[in-house]
Scaffold this motif. Structure first.
Motif, PDB file in Angstrom:
ATOM      1  N   HIS A  52       1.164  -1.400  -0.201  1.00  0.00           N
ATOM      2  CA  HIS A  52      -0.376   0.140   0.392  1.00  0.00           C
ATOM      3  C   HIS A  52       0.520   1.025   0.276  1.00  0.00           C
ATOM      4  CE1 HIS A  52      -3.949   2.175   1.669  1.00  0.00           C
ATOM      5  NE2 HIS A  52      -2.944   2.679   1.176  1.00  0.00           N
ATOM      6  N   ALA A  53       0.600   2.056  -1.180  1.00  0.00           N
ATOM      7  CA  ALA A  53       1.657   3.506  -1.393  1.00  0.00           C
ATOM      8  C   ALA A  53       0.632   5.117  -0.935  1.00  0.00           C
ATOM      9  CB  ALA A  53       2.731   3.225  -2.497  1.00  0.00           C
ATOM     10  N   LEU A  54       1.458   5.369   0.229  1.00  0.00           N
ATOM     11  CA  LEU A  54       1.015   7.054  -0.601  1.00  0.00           C
ATOM     12  C   LEU A  54       1.339   7.913   0.046  1.00  0.00           C
ATOM     13  CD1 LEU A  54      -2.291   8.006   0.012  1.00  0.00           C
ATOM     14  CD2 LEU A  54      -2.064   8.174   1.714  1.00  0.00           C
ATOM     15  N   TYR A  55       2.483   8.488  -1.153  1.00  0.00           N
ATOM     16  CA  TYR A  55       3.634   8.845  -0.897  1.00  0.00           C
ATOM     17  C   TYR A  55       3.608  10.474   0.316  1.00  0.00           C
ATOM     18  CZ  TYR A  55       7.701  11.686  -2.591  1.00  0.00           C
ATOM     19  OH  TYR A  55       8.731  12.345  -2.883  1.00  0.00           O
ATOM     20  N   PRO A  56       4.383  10.305   1.165  1.00  0.00           N
ATOM     21  CA  PRO A  56       5.659   9.434   0.723  1.00  0.00           C
ATOM     22  C   PRO A  56       5.886   8.412   2.057  1.00  0.00           C
ATOM     23  CG  PRO A  56       5.491  11.327   2.811  1.00  0.00           C
ATOM     24  CD  PRO A  56       4.223  11.579   1.664  1.00  0.00           C
ATOM     25  N   ARG A  57       5.414   7.771   2.106  1.00  0.00           N
ATOM     26  CA  ARG A  57       4.600   6.872   3.305  1.00  0.00           C
ATOM     27  C   ARG A  57       4.675   5.456   2.430  1.00  0.00           C
ATOM     28  NH1 ARG A  57       1.521   7.441   8.657  1.00  0.00           N
ATOM     29  NH2 ARG A  57      -0.210   8.942   6.776  1.00  0.00           N
ATOM     30  N   ALA A  58       4.623   4.003   2.533  1.00  0.00           N
ATOM     31  CA  ALA A  58       4.474   2.895   1.932  1.00  0.00           C
ATOM     32  C   ALA A  58       3.918   1.674   3.206  1.00  0.00           C
ATOM     33  CB  ALA A  58       5.059   2.769   0.661  1.00  0.00           C
ATOM     34  N   TRP A  59       3.310   1.245   2.900  1.00  0.00           N
ATOM     35  CA  TRP A  59       3.450  -0.477   3.462  1.00  0.00           C
ATOM     36  C   TRP A  59       3.310  -1.471   3.095  1.00  0.00           C
ATOM     37  CZ3 TRP A  59       0.574   4.007   3.872  1.00  0.00           C
ATOM     38  CH2 TRP A  59       0.773   5.223   5.106  1.00  0.00           C
ATOM     39  N   SER A  60       4.287  -2.491   3.802  1.00  0.00           N
ATOM     40  CA  SER A  60       4.453  -4.084   3.172  1.00  0.00           C
ATOM     41  C   SER A  60       3.848  -4.601   4.096  1.00  0.00           C
ATOM     42  CB  SER A  60       5.496  -4.118   2.941  1.00  0.00           C
ATOM     43  OG  SER A  60       5.867  -2.999   1.621  1.00  0.00           O
ATOM     44  N   ILE A  61       2.836  -5.997   3.688  1.00  0.00           N
ATOM     45  CA  ILE A  61       2.295  -6.381   4.665  1.00  0.00           C
ATOM     46  C   ILE A  61       3.019  -7.813   4.450  1.00  0.00           C
ATOM     47  CG2 ILE A  61      -0.005  -6.925   6.152  1.00  0.00           C
ATOM     48  CD1 ILE A  61      -1.481  -4.609   5.184  1.00  0.00           C
ATOM     49  N   TYR A  62       3.333  -8.991   5.131  1.00  0.00           N
ATOM     50  CA  TYR A  62       3.697 -10.185   5.144  1.00  0.00           C
ATOM     51  C   TYR A  62       2.947 -10.525   6.208  1.00  0.00           C
ATOM     52  CZ  TYR A  62       7.512  -7.656   2.586  1.00  0.00           C
ATOM     53  OH  TYR A  62       8.485  -7.099   2.038  1.00  0.00           O
ATOM     54  N   HIS A  63       2.219 -11.701   5.893  1.00  0.00           N
ATOM     55  CA  HIS A  63       1.042 -12.484   6.790  1.00  0.00           C
ATOM     56  C   HIS A  63       2.542 -13.878   6.503  1.00  0.00           C
ATOM     57  CE1 HIS A  63      -1.548 -14.222   9.114  1.00  0.00           C
ATOM     58  NE2 HIS A  63      -2.961 -14.840   7.990  1.00  0.00           N
ATOM     59  N   ILE A  64       2.245 -14.529   7.452  1.00  0.00           N
ATOM     60  CA  ILE A  64       3.029 -15.410   7.879  1.00  0.00           C
ATOM     61  C   ILE A  64       2.599 -16.737   8.715  1.00  0.00           C
ATOM     62  CG2 ILE A  64       5.539 -16.800   8.667  1.00  0.00           C
ATOM     63  CD1 ILE A  64       6.809 -14.508   9.103  1.00  0.00           C
ATOM     64  N   PRO A  65       0.912 -17.282   7.742  1.00  0.00           N
ATOM     65  CA  PRO A  65      -0.457 -17.813   8.678  1.00  0.00           C
ATOM     66  C   PRO A  65       0.270 -19.188   9.271  1.00  0.00           C
ATOM     67  CG  PRO A  65      -0.647 -18.481   6.451  1.00  0.00           C
ATOM     68  CD  PRO A  65       0.900 -17.554   6.563  1.00  0.00           C
ATOM     69  N   GLU A  66       1.379 -19.320   9.300  1.00  0.00           N
ATOM     70  CA  GLU A  66       1.292 -21.374   9.834  1.00  0.00           C
ATOM     71  C   GLU A  66       1.955 -20.923  11.780  1.00  0.00           C
ATOM     72  OE1 GLU A  66       5.001 -20.491   6.393  1.00  0.00           O
ATOM     73  OE2 GLU A  66       3.551 -20.089   6.980  1.00  0.00           O
ATOM     74  N   HIS A  67       2.665 -20.004  11.268  1.00  0.00           N
ATOM     75  CA  HIS A  67       2.981 -19.121  12.471  1.00  0.00           C
ATOM     76  C   HIS A  67       2.527 -18.363  13.057  1.00  0.00           C
ATOM     77  CE1 HIS A  67       6.669 -22.060  12.369  1.00  0.00           C
ATOM     78  NE2 HIS A  67       6.847 -21.572  11.443  1.00  0.00           N
ATOM     79  N   LYS A  68       1.227 -17.671  12.274  1.00  0.00           N
ATOM     80  CA  LYS A  68       0.579 -16.621  13.132  1.00  0.00           C
ATOM     81  C   LYS A  68       0.832 -15.140  13.481  1.00  0.00           C
ATOM     82  CE  LYS A  68      -3.430 -19.939  14.931  1.00  0.00           C
ATOM     83  NZ  LYS A  68      -4.437 -20.348  15.697  1.00  0.00           N
ATOM     84  N   VAL A  69       1.936 -15.041  12.668  1.00  0.00           N
ATOM     85  CA  VAL A  69       2.438 -14.155  12.284  1.00  0.00           C
ATOM     86  C   VAL A  69       2.620 -13.250  11.350  1.00  0.00           C
ATOM     87  CG1 VAL A  69       4.478 -12.852  12.747  1.00  0.00           C
ATOM     88  CG2 VAL A  69       4.611 -15.204  13.787  1.00  0.00           C
ATOM     89  N   THR A  70       1.724 -11.791  12.059  1.00  0.00           N
ATOM     90  CA  THR A  70       2.165 -10.609  10.645  1.00  0.00           C
ATOM     91  C   THR A  70       3.294  -9.845  11.061  1.00  0.00           C
ATOM     92  OG1 THR A  70      -0.156 -10.720  10.456  1.00  0.00           O
ATOM     93  CG2 THR A  70       0.628  -9.694   9.102  1.00  0.00           C
ATOM     94  N   LEU A  71       3.849  -9.981   9.920  1.00  0.00           N
ATOM     95  CA  LEU A  71       5.013  -8.212   9.625  1.00  0.00           C
ATOM     96  C   LEU A  71       4.229  -6.722   8.901  1.00  0.00           C
ATOM     97  CD1 LEU A  71       8.060 -10.032   9.031  1.00  0.00           C
ATOM     98  CD2 LEU A  71       6.905 -10.389  11.260  1.00  0.00           C
ATOM     99  N   VAL A  72       4.186  -5.702   9.170  1.00  0.00           N
ATOM    100  CA  VAL A  72       4.082  -4.204   8.859  1.00  0.00           C
ATOM    101  C   VAL A  72       4.804  -4.166   8.549  1.00  0.00           C
ATOM    102  CG1 VAL A  72       2.306  -3.007   8.289  1.00  0.00           C
ATOM    103  CG2 VAL A  72       1.628  -4.695   9.358  1.00  0.00           C
ATOM    104  N   CYS A  73       5.882  -3.724   7.301  1.00  0.00           N
ATOM    105  CA  CYS A  73       6.444  -2.462   7.240  1.00  0.00           C
ATOM    106  C   CYS A  73       6.074  -0.884   6.873  1.00  0.00           C
ATOM    107  CB  CYS A  73       7.750  -3.635   6.519  1.00  0.00           C
ATOM    108  SG  CYS A  73       9.106  -2.409   5.890  1.00  0.00           S
ATOM    109  N   LYS A  74       6.880  -0.290   8.077  1.00  0.00           N
ATOM    110  CA  LYS A  74       6.293   1.018   7.205  1.00  0.00           C
ATOM    111  C   LYS A  74       7.619   1.990   6.664  1.00  0.00           C
ATOM    112  CE  LYS A  74       4.531   3.715  10.400  1.00  0.00           C
ATOM    113  NZ  LYS A  74       3.416   4.189  11.436  1.00  0.00           N
TER     114      LYS A  74
END
Length: 873
Positions: free
Chosen positions: A168-190
């Protein structure tokens, strides 16, 4: 090309994801553009004869430049390829940029001012490691970009499932979401870059922050580490030149916290540069580093350490590494490790910087100091200081960004796609080869204006392919962005151009279109551009040598229009006093173009304005309308300055010119293209109201000069022919049509859709109260570029019906800010905040980041919600 309307749009209503804006450009990592675009479609058979001579002379010019070891300012033989990979770029304004793709790859580097390298550097990555009870249970590279060099870094696991990621991009910021379902972990990089309106220091910083949120939705405690790896250079042969070295650092950044990281030192053609990567060490986050590893090797020294320990082997010695030998490259890594309890969240903060404060252009005649050095006076080895400052300052950057963007994002009466486009199109203000420097005292082009001395000199390219700084006929459209957000930069740019008016440069030039010899800069006119980064900008203007531009009918007028528009916005009387004499010179030199003495300037029947392949002859709607608007502004400037004799003189010229304009150009339904007898003299030009647009935008509506009924009829004709006549009105505005609605085929440019012209036309419509029509017109350009052709963060000058494009990553689309100007000045009620219920584009309520797979439209592109009616409420 299939363009769709609101009921068929591939952008579906999205659910609100906590932590993400409701608006922006959103795609899953699985998104791939299915459309194959082609650059610069060939001219039609009947158009070819006029370009034969140009082609031969250009080939000779191209060979000459190559022999000199320089790139031609437009390289038609090596055009940029269609790469639908880009995302929000990194960095502030004027100190270089680093591109980052929507799938996590680092790409498109601009370290040397105005010069780009388009390479995906596979050693520049983030890696995640998850451990339970002291054992690694998951470790992958967080990028889904296709790999080309699989021998390098072969021990790394690049298999993150793209179906589990969202961008997801809204300049000058962006978000990358990584879902790891096998470990029920979600990473969000802003990612956050310091692009802050009305800020003239932090906005210039060559730095960005990456803030990671780790959500542990499992029933077990986990240990998570995130590792940032980065190598020297831009992915070119220069990276292997040798002499590169690295050094670990630990610098106080925030109270008791430290920025721990690595600097990589390198030179670019004699210009010192240091890259810095770092992470914030806190009580909850342990930071380790790897000072150097071979990015062309297996990468096992990094991968195995993370696999076995969950962190890197710490090397915090301040001793520098040995410099690389020729043929070697160098990479470094920084790891942040934290414990995240079950049901809880953790955070890791990284920064990236590049310190290159002293730069030269290719001629190497002057050394320039970049603007940010006023804050950080370094010798090119200060990336550690920038990293620490970024980690300390990014929260305030983000607060300022939200304060700026929120009023637009919360409006209930403007379409969702626009809320994405208005900010994401702004990427070019930093990623347009932009350079922002301090004035060089003692050089021939030194400016003594206080604004230039205080705020520096600013330049950006016409396009990443059309490599000319501050191309003035194009900047005219984009200048609203600078004036609204960094007005001192617009004023500084104007002072620079004003200083060129009376100057002459007698260096001989052969013009490629007609083979005629001339000189580089004729006195008493505005130059086409301020120069080429492959030469010496400001000192040698007019890199453009296809046509002699001293005879262009629009350049002088556009300077006058911008001068008054800027004054109307800033009320800067010193600026007006300085510029008025220059405007008088330009009016006097432009009068010679009135070849029949009717008070109206005439085009010459050759390329003499911004549509440089679509000729005008005699009086024209485009240049004639701007001439009248410029005279009206001269009347007003003389009035403001109390110069009554000038006021009377220009009013008389205006009255005569207006009468001729009405007689020669107005046909009862719209303004004819020109007054010639050519086969396209009565074509419907999308930009025929260019003069009226600027006049009203400058609070000088003149109903006698441009009668309201004429304006409404002309806009209605344009909307019917140039907008609704193509793909149901969801493609933007084609430059020219015949009266029956068919394409004007008289030139390649008449049948192109120019993104910036579409946005300027939309702004004109909105100024005149045609709000729904204006937004529908503008949506077409956004829809084609961002949702159909895959030209996100590389918006071109032009596109065509056959999926062609011309000049990727171009300046003119910044004209979308003219729409915002029109809204704020004439329809502020449309910017009123929505209620919380109206903010969301879906009535389904919030969802978590683990539900990201539910929020993408049918073709994988979500550009902001489709072209809703502007006044739907």
């Amino acid at each position: 090309m299939q363009c769709v309307g609101p009921d068929e749009s591939p952008t579906t209503p999205r659910k609100h994801i906590a932590g993400l804006p409701d608006f922006g450009w959103r795609v899953p990592f699985t998104y791939e553009c299915s459309v194959k675009c082609v650059p610069f479609s060939k001219p039609r058979l009947g158009q070819i004869p006029q370009y034969v001579g140009l082609g031969l002379r250009y080939a000779k010019f191209w060979i000459q430049k190559k022999r000199q070891g320089r790139r031609p300012f437009i390289d038609h033989l090596n055009q940029m390829k269609h790469k639908p990979i880009y995302g929000c770029p990194l960095g502030g304004i004027g100190s270089g940029t680093i591109g980052r793709g929507y799938r996590g790859e680092f790409c498109r580097f601009q370290m040397v001012p105005g010069l780009y390298n388009y390479h995906v550097v596979e050693a520049d990555q983030f890696i995640v490691n998850i451990r339970k009870q002291g054992q690694t249970v998951y470790q992958k590279v967080l990028s889904c970009a296709p790999r080309k060099k699989k021998k390098a870094l072969r021990s790394w696991d690049f298999s993150f499932p793209p179906e589990n990621g969202l961008y997801h991009a809204l300049y000058p910021r962006a978000w990358s979401i990584y879902h790891i379902p096998e470990h029920k972990v979600t990473l969000v990089c802003k990612q956050i870059s310091p692009v802050l309106p009305h800020d003239y220091l932090e906005t210039s910083l060559p730095a960005a922050a990456f803030v990671w949120e780790i959500s542990n939705e499992s029933t077990e405690d986990i240990e998570v580490s995130l590792t940032f790896t980065f190598k020297n250079g831009e992915g070119t042969k220069q990276d292997k030149a040798g002499g590169v070295w690295s050094q670990a650092f630990s610098t106080a950044c925030d109270g008791d916290h430290e920025a721990k990281g690595v600097m990589i030192h390198q030179e670019f053609k004699g210009m010192k540069c240091s890259y810095g990567i770092s992470a914030k060490a806190t009580d909850a986050v342990d930071v380790t580093v790897k000072t150097e590893f071979n990015p062309r090797g297996s990468g096992s020294e990094v991968w195995n350490s993370l696999q076995n320990k969950g962190h890197l082997d710490t090397e915090l010695s301040s001793d520098p590494s040995p410099p690389t030998s020729k043929g070697q490259e160098l990479a470094s890594a920084v790891c942040a490790m934290t414990n995240v309890s079950r049901g809880a969240k953790g955070h890791c903060e990284f920064s990236l910087s590049w310190d290159m404060p002293k730069v030269q252009f290719a001629s190497r005649e002057n050394m320039y100091t970049r603007r940010y050095a006023r804050m950080f006076d370094t010798d090119g080895t200060g990336a550690s200081i920038l990293c620490a400052y970024t980690l300390r300052s990014y929260p305030s950057w983000e607060q300022k960004i939200e304060e700026w963007q929120t009023p637009i994002l919360q409006s209930s009466s403007i379409p969702a796609w626009y809320k994405s486009a208005i900010f994401n199109e702004l990427y070019f203000v930093s990623d347009g080869g932009t350079v922002w420097i301090e004035p060089v005292k003692g050089c021939k082009t030194e400016s003594h204006h206080s604004t230039v001395q205080e705020y520096g000199r600013f330049a950006y390219l016409e396009g990443q392919e059309y490599r000319m700084f501050n191309t003035y006929d194009v900047h005219h459209y984009s200048s609203f962005a600078l004036l609204m957000l960094w007005p001192k930069l617009q004023i500084s740019l104007q002072y620079d151009y004003g200083d060129t008016v009376t100057l002459e440069d007698s260096e001989g030039v052969k013009f490629l279109m007609n083979g005629v010899n001339g000189i580089r800069k004729v006195a008493n006119c505005i130059p086409h551009d301020i120069g080429d980064p492959e030469d010496e900008p400001w000192k040698r203007v007019n890199a453009y040598n296809i046509h002699p531009t001293d005879d262009w009918k629009d350049l002088n007028l556009k300077f006058i229009l911008q001068v008054y528009r800027d004054f109307s916005a800033t009320k800067d009387t010193d600026y007006l006093n300085c510029m008025y004499p220059k405007c008088k010179v330009l009016v006097e030199s432009s009068k010679v173009w009135d070849t029949d003495g009717d008070g109206l300037i005439d085009n010459g029947g050759y390329a003499d304005q911004t549509f440089d392949a679509w000729v005008m002859k005699g009086a024209s709607a485009y240049c004639g309308g701007m001439w009248l608007a410029a005279l009206r502004m001269m009347v007003e400037m003389a009035k403001q300055l109390g110069i009554s004799e000038d006021q009377e003189l220009y009013q008389g010229m205006l009255d005569q010119g207006h009468d001729s304009f009405e007689k020669k150009i107005w046909n009862g339904s719209y303004y004819n293209y020109d007054s010639s007898t050519s086969g396209h003299h009565d074509s419907v030009m999308a930009d025929q109201l260019a003069g009226q647009w600027f006049l009203k935008a400058s609070d000088l509506q003149d109903d006698k000069l441009f009668p309201p009924d004429h304006i409404q009829k002309a806009l209605s004709a344009i909307y019917k022919n140039n907008v609704l006549g193509f793909q149901g009105g969801y493609m933007g505005a084609i430059n020219g049509t015949r009266p029956d609605g068919s394409m004007d085929l008289s030139s390649p440019q008449s049948e192109e859709f120019w993104t910036g012209i579409t946005y300027a036309l939309a702004a004109t419509m909105i100024q005149e109260g045609m709000i729904e029509e204006g937004f529908r017109t503008a949506y077409g350009a956004h829809h084609v570029c961002w949702e159909v052709l895959g030209l996100h963060f590389q918006t071109p000058e032009a596109y065509t019906l056959n999926q062609g494009y011309r000049s990727l990553a171009y300046m003119r689309p910044l004209a979308i800010w003219a729409i915002q100007w029109a809204l704020e000045k004439f329809h502020p009620h449309l910017l009123q905040a929505a209620s919380r219920g109206a903010e969301k584009t879906s009535g389904d309520g919030d969802c978590t980041v683990s539900d990201v797979h539910l929020n993408i439209g049918a073709n994988g592109v979500d550009g902001g919600g489709g072209p809703e009616a502007a006044a739907a409420d």
